[in-house]
Design a protein around this motif. Structure first.
Motif, PDB file in Angstrom:
ATOM      1  N   PHE A  57      37.348 -14.034  51.888  1.00 59.50           N
ATOM      2  CA  PHE A  57      38.356 -15.027  51.524  1.00 59.50           C
ATOM      3  C   PHE A  57      37.705 -16.175  50.755  1.00 59.50           C
ATOM      4  O   PHE A  57      38.227 -16.631  49.727  1.00 59.50           O
ATOM      5  CB  PHE A  57      39.045 -15.555  52.784  1.00 59.50           C
ATOM      6  N   SER A  58      36.561 -16.646  51.242  1.00 62.61           N
ATOM      7  CA  SER A  58      35.880 -17.758  50.576  1.00 62.61           C
ATOM      8  C   SER A  58      35.488 -17.394  49.159  1.00 62.61           C
ATOM      9  O   SER A  58      35.603 -18.221  48.232  1.00 62.61           O
ATOM     10  CB  SER A  58      34.636 -18.149  51.379  1.00 62.61           C
ATOM     11  N   LEU A  59      35.038 -16.149  48.953  1.00 63.11           N
ATOM     12  CA  LEU A  59      34.637 -15.707  47.616  1.00 63.11           C
ATOM     13  C   LEU A  59      35.844 -15.467  46.708  1.00 63.11           C
ATOM     14  O   LEU A  59      35.879 -15.920  45.558  1.00 63.11           O
ATOM     15  CB  LEU A  59      33.815 -14.425  47.722  1.00 63.11           C
ATOM     16  N   SER A  60      36.845 -14.760  47.222  1.00 69.13           N
ATOM     17  CA  SER A  60      37.980 -14.391  46.378  1.00 69.13           C
ATOM     18  C   SER A  60      38.879 -15.573  46.048  1.00 69.13           C
ATOM     19  O   SER A  60      39.615 -15.546  45.062  1.00 69.13           O
ATOM     20  CB  SER A  60      38.804 -13.276  47.034  1.00 69.13           C
ATOM     21  N   GLU A  61      38.821 -16.631  46.871  1.00 68.21           N
ATOM     22  CA  GLU A  61      39.595 -17.835  46.574  1.00 68.21           C
ATOM     23  C   GLU A  61      38.800 -18.852  45.773  1.00 68.21           C
ATOM     24  O   GLU A  61      39.294 -19.936  45.478  1.00 68.21           O
ATOM     25  CB  GLU A  61      40.070 -18.473  47.886  1.00 68.21           C
ATOM     26  N   GLY A  62      37.554 -18.513  45.422  1.00 65.90           N
ATOM     27  CA  GLY A  62      36.756 -19.408  44.591  1.00 65.90           C
ATOM     28  C   GLY A  62      36.197 -20.603  45.322  1.00 65.90           C
ATOM     29  O   GLY A  62      35.716 -21.552  44.690  1.00 65.90           O
ATOM     30  N   ILE A  63      36.227 -20.579  46.652  1.00 67.09           N
ATOM     31  CA  ILE A  63      35.668 -21.694  47.420  1.00 67.09           C
ATOM     32  C   ILE A  63      34.151 -21.674  47.335  1.00 67.09           C
ATOM     33  O   ILE A  63      33.500 -22.716  47.257  1.00 67.09           O
ATOM     34  CB  ILE A  63      36.157 -21.626  48.876  1.00 67.09           C
ATOM     35  N   VAL A  64      33.559 -20.477  47.347  1.00 67.91           N
ATOM     36  CA  VAL A  64      32.132 -20.300  47.105  1.00 67.91           C
ATOM     37  C   VAL A  64      31.971 -19.207  46.061  1.00 67.91           C
ATOM     38  O   VAL A  64      32.892 -18.426  45.814  1.00 67.91           O
ATOM     39  CB  VAL A  64      31.356 -19.926  48.396  1.00 67.91           C
ATOM     40  N   THR A  65      30.806 -19.155  45.469  1.00 63.07           N
ATOM     41  CA  THR A  65      30.520 -18.114  44.475  1.00 63.07           C
ATOM     42  C   THR A  65      29.419 -17.171  44.928  1.00 63.07           C
ATOM     43  O   THR A  65      29.148 -16.178  44.247  1.00 63.07           O
ATOM     44  CB  THR A  65      30.117 -18.739  43.130  1.00 63.07           C
ATOM     45  N   ARG A 122      46.208 -18.416  37.739  1.00 61.67           N
ATOM     46  CA  ARG A 122      44.894 -18.967  37.434  1.00 61.67           C
ATOM     47  C   ARG A 122      44.172 -18.077  36.417  1.00 61.67           C
ATOM     48  O   ARG A 122      44.275 -16.851  36.454  1.00 61.67           O
ATOM     49  CB  ARG A 122      44.049 -19.111  38.704  1.00 61.67           C
ATOM     50  N   PRO A 123      43.447 -18.676  35.479  1.00 59.41           N
ATOM     51  CA  PRO A 123      42.748 -17.874  34.463  1.00 59.41           C
ATOM     52  C   PRO A 123      41.671 -17.010  35.100  1.00 59.41           C
ATOM     53  O   PRO A 123      40.992 -17.427  36.047  1.00 59.41           O
ATOM     54  CB  PRO A 123      42.149 -18.930  33.532  1.00 59.41           C
ATOM     55  N   LEU A 124      41.531 -15.807  34.574  1.00 60.94           N
ATOM     56  CA  LEU A 124      40.550 -14.866  35.095  1.00 60.94           C
ATOM     57  C   LEU A 124      39.484 -14.593  34.043  1.00 60.94           C
ATOM     58  O   LEU A 124      39.766 -14.624  32.849  1.00 60.94           O
ATOM     59  CB  LEU A 124      41.227 -13.543  35.476  1.00 60.94           C
ATOM     60  N   PRO A 125      38.275 -14.301  34.489  1.00 59.47           N
ATOM     61  CA  PRO A 125      37.262 -13.864  33.517  1.00 59.47           C
ATOM     62  C   PRO A 125      37.633 -12.502  32.955  1.00 59.47           C
ATOM     63  O   PRO A 125      38.443 -11.770  33.534  1.00 59.47           O
ATOM     64  CB  PRO A 125      35.991 -13.789  34.360  1.00 59.47           C
ATOM     65  N   THR A 126      37.064 -12.146  31.814  1.00 59.81           N
ATOM     66  CA  THR A 126      37.292 -10.837  31.216  1.00 59.81           C
ATOM     67  C   THR A 126      36.143  -9.918  31.591  1.00 59.81           C
ATOM     68  O   THR A 126      34.973 -10.241  31.356  1.00 59.81           O
ATOM     69  CB  THR A 126      37.397 -10.945  29.688  1.00 59.81           C
ATOM     70  N   GLN A 215      43.721 -10.364  40.892  1.00 59.78           N
ATOM     71  CA  GLN A 215      42.847 -11.530  40.779  1.00 59.78           C
ATOM     72  C   GLN A 215      41.587 -11.365  41.626  1.00 59.78           C
ATOM     73  O   GLN A 215      40.473 -11.614  41.161  1.00 59.78           O
ATOM     74  CB  GLN A 215      43.608 -12.794  41.198  1.00 59.78           C
ATOM     75  N   LYS A 216      41.764 -10.935  42.870  1.00 66.19           N
ATOM     76  CA  LYS A 216      40.620 -10.770  43.760  1.00 66.19           C
ATOM     77  C   LYS A 216      39.673  -9.685  43.250  1.00 66.19           C
ATOM     78  O   LYS A 216      38.447  -9.834  43.300  1.00 66.19           O
ATOM     79  CB  LYS A 216      41.106 -10.438  45.173  1.00 66.19           C
ATOM     80  N   ALA A 217      40.226  -8.573  42.745  1.00 64.08           N
ATOM     81  CA  ALA A 217      39.398  -7.484  42.232  1.00 64.08           C
ATOM     82  C   ALA A 217      38.593  -7.935  41.013  1.00 64.08           C
ATOM     83  O   ALA A 217      37.398  -7.627  40.887  1.00 64.08           O
ATOM     84  CB  ALA A 217      40.262  -6.275  41.885  1.00 64.08           C
ATOM     85  N   VAL A 218      39.238  -8.658  40.105  1.00 65.11           N
ATOM     86  CA  VAL A 218      38.551  -9.114  38.895  1.00 65.11           C
ATOM     87  C   VAL A 218      37.461 -10.121  39.240  1.00 65.11           C
ATOM     88  O   VAL A 218      36.344 -10.060  38.706  1.00 65.11           O
ATOM     89  CB  VAL A 218      39.557  -9.713  37.899  1.00 65.11           C
ATOM     90  N   LEU A 219      37.753 -11.054  40.145  1.00 63.66           N
ATOM     91  CA  LEU A 219      36.741 -12.037  40.516  1.00 63.66           C
ATOM     92  C   LEU A 219      35.559 -11.389  41.222  1.00 63.66           C
ATOM     93  O   LEU A 219      34.444 -11.916  41.196  1.00 63.66           O
ATOM     94  CB  LEU A 219      37.368 -13.118  41.406  1.00 63.66           C
ATOM     95  N   ALA A 220      35.787 -10.231  41.848  1.00 61.32           N
ATOM     96  CA  ALA A 220      34.689  -9.477  42.457  1.00 61.32           C
ATOM     97  C   ALA A 220      33.960  -8.599  41.436  1.00 61.32           C
ATOM     98  O   ALA A 220      33.005  -7.915  41.795  1.00 61.32           O
ATOM     99  CB  ALA A 220      35.223  -8.605  43.590  1.00 61.32           C
ATOM    100  N   ARG A 221      34.447  -8.590  40.186  1.00 62.58           N
ATOM    101  CA  ARG A 221      33.861  -7.829  39.069  1.00 62.58           C
ATOM    102  C   ARG A 221      34.021  -6.318  39.236  1.00 62.58           C
ATOM    103  O   ARG A 221      33.233  -5.540  38.678  1.00 62.58           O
ATOM    104  CB  ARG A 221      32.394  -8.211  38.850  1.00 62.58           C
ATOM    105  N   ALA A 222      35.028  -5.905  39.985  1.00 63.91           N
ATOM    106  CA  ALA A 222      35.311  -4.469  40.102  1.00 63.91           C
ATOM    107  C   ALA A 222      36.031  -4.008  38.838  1.00 63.91           C
ATOM    108  O   ALA A 222      37.039  -4.603  38.453  1.00 63.91           O
ATOM    109  CB  ALA A 222      36.169  -4.195  41.329  1.00 63.91           C
ATOM    110  N   PRO A 223      35.562  -2.956  38.180  1.00 63.50           N
ATOM    111  CA  PRO A 223      36.187  -2.540  36.919  1.00 63.50           C
ATOM    112  C   PRO A 223      37.444  -1.695  37.098  1.00 63.50           C
ATOM    113  O   PRO A 223      38.227  -1.552  36.169  1.00 63.50           O
ATOM    114  CB  PRO A 223      35.086  -1.726  36.240  1.00 63.50           C
ATOM    115  N   ILE A 224      37.622  -1.100  38.302  1.00 67.01           N
ATOM    116  CA  ILE A 224      38.736  -0.177  38.530  1.00 67.01           C
ATOM    117  C   ILE A 224      39.404  -0.517  39.857  1.00 67.01           C
ATOM    118  O   ILE A 224      38.733  -0.729  40.871  1.00 67.01           O
ATOM    119  CB  ILE A 224      38.264   1.290  38.558  1.00 67.01           C
TER     120      ILE A 224
END
Length: 273
Positions: A57-65, A122-126, A215-224
């Motif tokens: 939760f902390s990672l996927s909500e951007g509270i920590v990286t 919220r904007p997501l990385p590509t 959003q959570k999948a992209v922030l975790a850098r999962a491609p699929i």
């Protein structure tokens, strides 16, 4: 509080009549996540793998990286539920104050109590193109593997699951919860605790795909991202924009590829109608 199911009896009605039968019910309890002594969110969740939940939760909500930005996690039982006390590294509290939310709500809602509608988009990385590539048959193999890794769902028929699958290893991790968002957060926490990078495989879900799962999948850098049910229109649009391969309605040998099909090696190249 522990254990993912409780036993009860129900009046089971069928063609032969009615009779009392034992049933297992999935447990859901209020889980409060507090950061540096202040409650940030209250979720209804299954009381298992909660340290994974707190980290994910902390990672996927951007509270920590990164996991190292959390100094410690404390589990405190209360008569009303469970409190997860998360203590952040010095200096991270200011970031959290900018995103304060109070999310007390049902397990089906991933944006309850949100302070700003901007957070919903919220904007997501590509994601970078390419990377892991799956064969057509890998989709069914991933879904089958996840189905076999759901002991609580087999017992209660009331749980969601999220898994991480790679072509070389199969199903690496699986986590269950009454909420699909919680299951994914638990999975992401398990990956982070193991030092695994989600960019090397696919996230597999037992649920429909809403935008916050993308959003959570992209922030975790999962491609699929693979799911057994359909996505929402906003989820598909977000996946397209972020470079995520979104696969839905994955049941048996069939599935839909909504975005970025280049990561799936199809046995037959589709022809334009």
């Amino acid at each position: 509080m522990s254990g993912g199911a409780t036993r009860t009896t129900a009046l089971a009605v069928g063609p032969a009549g009615a009779e009392r039968a034992g049933r297992s019910l999935a447990r859901e309890v209020p889980v409060a996540l507090s950061f540096d002594g202040t409650t940030h969110a209250v979720m209804l969740a299954s009381p298992g793998d909660l340290e994974d939940f707190a980290l994910g939760f902390s990672l996927s909500e951007g509270i920590v990286t990164a996991p190292g930005q959390i100094e410690r996690i404390e589990w405190v039982d209360h008569p009303e539920g469970i409190e997860l006390r998360i203590w952040l590294a010095v200096g991270l509290g200011a970031r959290l104050l900018e995103r304060r939310r109070a999310m007390a709500g049902p397990v089906g809602c991933g944006l309850c109590g949100i302070d700003s509608l901007k957070e919903a988009t919220r904007p997501l990385p590509t994601l970078p193109p390419g990377g892991v590539r799956l064969a057509e048959g890998d989709i069914a193999r991933a879904i089958t593997a996840l189905a076999l890794a759901q002991p609580l769902h087999a017992e209660t028929r009331a749980m969601h699951a999220a898994g991480f699958w790679t072509p070389g290893e199969g199903l690496v991790f699986a986590r269950e919860d009454v909420g699909r968002h919680n299951a994914l957060d638990k999975l992401l926490g398990a990956l982070a605790r193991a030092g695994r990078d989600a960019s090397g495989g696919a996230i597999v879900m037992t649920s429909r795909v809403s935008i916050e799962l993308v959003q959570k999948a992209v922030l975790a850098r999962a491609p699929i991202l693979i799911a057994v049910s359909a996505p929402t229109d906003r989820a598909a649009a977000a996946a397209e924009a972020a470079g995520l391969t979104l696969i839905a309605r994955a049941r048996g040998a069939g599935f839909d590829i909504h975005t970025h099909p280049d990561r799936i090696a199809l046995t037959e190249v589709p022809h334009d109608a």
